[in-house]
Scaffold this motif. Structure first.
Motif, PDB file in Angstrom:
ATOM      1  N   LEU A 106      44.345  41.551  47.189  1.00 51.92           N
ATOM      2  CA  LEU A 106      45.237  41.841  45.358  1.00 51.92           C
ATOM      3  C   LEU A 106      44.319  42.276  45.006  1.00 51.92           C
ATOM      4  O   LEU A 106      44.904  43.538  44.126  1.00 51.92           O
ATOM      5  N   ILE A 107      43.194  41.743  44.729  1.00 54.69           N
ATOM      6  CA  ILE A 107      42.267  42.382  44.140  1.00 54.69           C
ATOM      7  C   ILE A 107      42.128  43.859  44.592  1.00 54.69           C
ATOM      8  O   ILE A 107      42.186  45.044  43.219  1.00 54.69           O
ATOM      9  N   SER A 108      41.789  44.198  45.474  1.00 54.87           N
ATOM     10  CA  SER A 108      41.552  46.083  46.279  1.00 54.87           C
ATOM     11  C   SER A 108      42.862  46.266  45.296  1.00 54.87           C
ATOM     12  O   SER A 108      43.079  48.026  45.314  1.00 54.87           O
ATOM     13  N   ARG A 109      43.947  46.210  45.711  1.00 54.40           N
ATOM     14  CA  ARG A 109      45.285  46.228  45.718  1.00 54.40           C
ATOM     15  C   ARG A 109      45.164  46.779  43.968  1.00 54.40           C
ATOM     16  O   ARG A 109      45.932  47.722  43.961  1.00 54.40           O
ATOM     17  N   LEU A 110      44.719  46.192  43.140  1.00 53.58           N
ATOM     18  CA  LEU A 110      45.535  46.925  41.550  1.00 53.58           C
ATOM     19  C   LEU A 110      43.669  47.040  41.528  1.00 53.58           C
ATOM     20  O   LEU A 110      43.460  47.497  40.466  1.00 53.58           O
ATOM     21  N   TYR A 111      43.127  47.635  42.343  1.00 52.35           N
ATOM     22  CA  TYR A 111      41.534  48.866  41.969  1.00 52.35           C
ATOM     23  C   TYR A 111      40.820  47.460  40.507  1.00 52.35           C
ATOM     24  O   TYR A 111      40.656  48.171  39.996  1.00 52.35           O
ATOM     25  N   THR A 112      40.562  46.524  40.693  1.00 51.78           N
ATOM     26  CA  THR A 112      39.572  45.799  39.536  1.00 51.78           C
ATOM     27  C   THR A 112      38.661  44.980  40.690  1.00 51.78           C
ATOM     28  O   THR A 112      38.735  44.913  42.153  1.00 51.78           O
ATOM     29  N   LYS A 113      37.366  44.322  40.032  1.00 50.69           N
ATOM     30  CA  LYS A 113      36.908  43.882  40.753  1.00 50.69           C
ATOM     31  C   LYS A 113      36.013  42.736  39.872  1.00 50.69           C
ATOM     32  O   LYS A 113      36.151  42.578  38.838  1.00 50.69           O
ATOM     33  N   ILE A 114      35.703  41.063  40.845  1.00 49.66           N
ATOM     34  CA  ILE A 114      35.437  40.198  39.655  1.00 49.66           C
ATOM     35  C   ILE A 114      33.541  39.649  40.333  1.00 49.66           C
ATOM     36  O   ILE A 114      33.301  40.055  41.050  1.00 49.66           O
ATOM     37  N   SER A 115      33.466  39.008  39.354  1.00 50.39           N
ATOM     38  CA  SER A 115      31.999  38.307  39.254  1.00 50.39           C
ATOM     39  C   SER A 115      32.345  37.792  40.235  1.00 50.39           C
ATOM     40  O   SER A 115      32.868  36.825  40.463  1.00 50.39           O
ATOM     41  N   GLU A 116      30.657  37.706  41.426  1.00 53.54           N
ATOM     42  CA  GLU A 116      30.240  36.645  41.985  1.00 53.54           C
ATOM     43  C   GLU A 116      30.458  35.065  41.553  1.00 53.54           C
ATOM     44  O   GLU A 116      30.497  34.074  41.878  1.00 53.54           O
ATOM     45  N   THR A 117      29.381  35.019  40.220  1.00 51.45           N
ATOM     46  CA  THR A 117      29.681  34.018  39.829  1.00 51.45           C
ATOM     47  C   THR A 117      30.599  33.581  38.276  1.00 51.45           C
ATOM     48  O   THR A 117      30.846  34.286  37.678  1.00 51.45           O
TER      49      THR A 117
END
Length: 384
Positions: A106-117
């Protein structure tokens, strides 16, 4: 409403995010508050994957102005689910997702990235804050609560179609809105702020009101109850048996039930029991009384009295079924009843006009009484 102590530590493993859970980690307060924001009944509860729900629900499949709430700890989706979610938003609907861990599909489909921690340090005292970026919400746009650890934050955003709505206490974006076609997808990385524990603290319920204010339209509101219990990646296939076999406790309970049924069949098959005679069903005397009373008024040609009795019964039905005030039968009352009952506005107006006539008339003809009764019966049969 339940309250919780200030020193209570709210860990992720204690959070269910269930709409029925009144404990600190539940979302009972949020679920019960949503009708007040959308001027309607409680959201429709969904217990299957998004793609499967779209196939069976006509509103999700083709409706517009629909709002879908999904609150969980971990969100695992399939390619089919993500395709259905994007198509749902693209058609002019809104998808609100609050989760700590979101599936990379889902995240890649929305062109976003989230922190690992998470945003804070593990050595700091747990303290969560949510800041609304919209300046028009100041000065009461910051909401905080101890004993809740910081969530994650976004490290990459598609600025062409993304708006930052909120940040954590370190001013890192954790609440965004992404434009997808005609609709929008909301992503919140701190679902703990939607639990009973957070919302019941001081004035924190205002956070829910401001969050809901970003949504528009309310053709229908849905609440997801599937993904919060699906804490592992899954395929697009779904069945009731797959849910039972996924969790060890349910799997053992199922096999135990099968074993007990087998033992019962073996030991009880030799037992014979005499036939128990059928019990005569009790008649519903109250319904017979109402029917007899109506026949009595009709036979005596007391049409005005009978029409008023029909009116009182209909008004009581509207009050108890749709929670509407029937003291003033205004145009606003007609509009809201038409919306909640799912009937054309003209049909409701015809009934209200007839009620006004019945309340003022001294005598009513048999033909008018039959016509009035037909309108009322049509309402009972066709209302949702």
């Amino acid at each position: 409403m339940q309250s919780f102590s200030r020193d209570e530590d709210l860990h992720l493993e204690k959070q269910t995010f269930s709409y029925k859970d009144k404990a600190p980690g539940g979302c009972y307060v949020m679920f019960e508050s949503l009708p007040s924001f959308y001027d309607g009944g409680h959201p429709s509860v969904v217990s299957k994957p998004f793609a499967a729900s779209v196939k069976k629900d006509q509103t999700l499949a083709s409706g517009e102005g629909v709002i879908y709430y999904l609150v969980t700890n971990k969100l695992y989706t399939s390619v089919q689910d993500v395709d259905a979610m994007v198509e749902f938003a693209d058609r002019g609907n809104q998808l609100f997702i609050a989760a700590v861990d979101m599936d990379s599909i889902l995240i890649s489909r929305l062109y976003t990235k989230i922190s690992e921690t998470s945003a804070g340090s593990i050595f700091e005292k747990p303290h969560a804050e949510e800041h609304f970026v919209n300046r028009s919400l100041s000065p009461d746009s910051v909401y905080a609560r101890d004993s809740i650890r910081d969530g994650r934050y976004f490290t990459l955003l598609d600025t062409a179609r993304t708006t930052i709505l909120g940040t954590d206490r370190l001013h890192r974006a954790n609440f965004i809105r992404i434009n997808v076609g005609k609709g929008q997808v909301f992503l919140l990385l701190q679902p703990s702020i939607l639990t009973n524990y957070f919302l019941l603290y001081k004035q924190n319920l205002g956070l829910l009101e401001k969050t809901a204010a970003y949504t528009y339209g309310y053709a229908a509101v849905y609440w997801d109850e599937f993904y919060k219990y699906n804490q592992y990646p899954h395929s697009g296939d779904f069945s009731q048996w797959s849910v039972l076999m996924r969790y060890p406790a349910l799997r053992w309970a199922l096999w135990l039930m099968v074993a007990l049924l087998a033992l019962y069949a073996i030991f009880e098959s030799k037992r014979r029991q005499r036939i128990i005679p059928d019990k005569v069903m009790l008649t519903n005397n109250s319904l017979e009384f109402v029917e007899a009373l109506g026949q009595l008024y009709y036979q005596q040609h007391d049409n005005a009295n009978l029409a008023k009795k029909i009116t009182l019964q209909w008004l009581e039905f509207v009050r108890t079924r749709y929670y509407l005030n029937t003291n003033i039968l205004s145009d606003e009352f007609i509009r809201r009843l038409s919306h909640k009952a799912g009937l054309p506005l003209a049909d409701i107006e015809a009934i209200i006009d007839s009620i006004h006539f019945v309340q003022l008339a001294d005598k009513i003809t048999d033909a008018y009484l039959k016509e009035f009764y037909s309108k009322i019966q049509a309402f009972y049969l066709n209302t949702k």
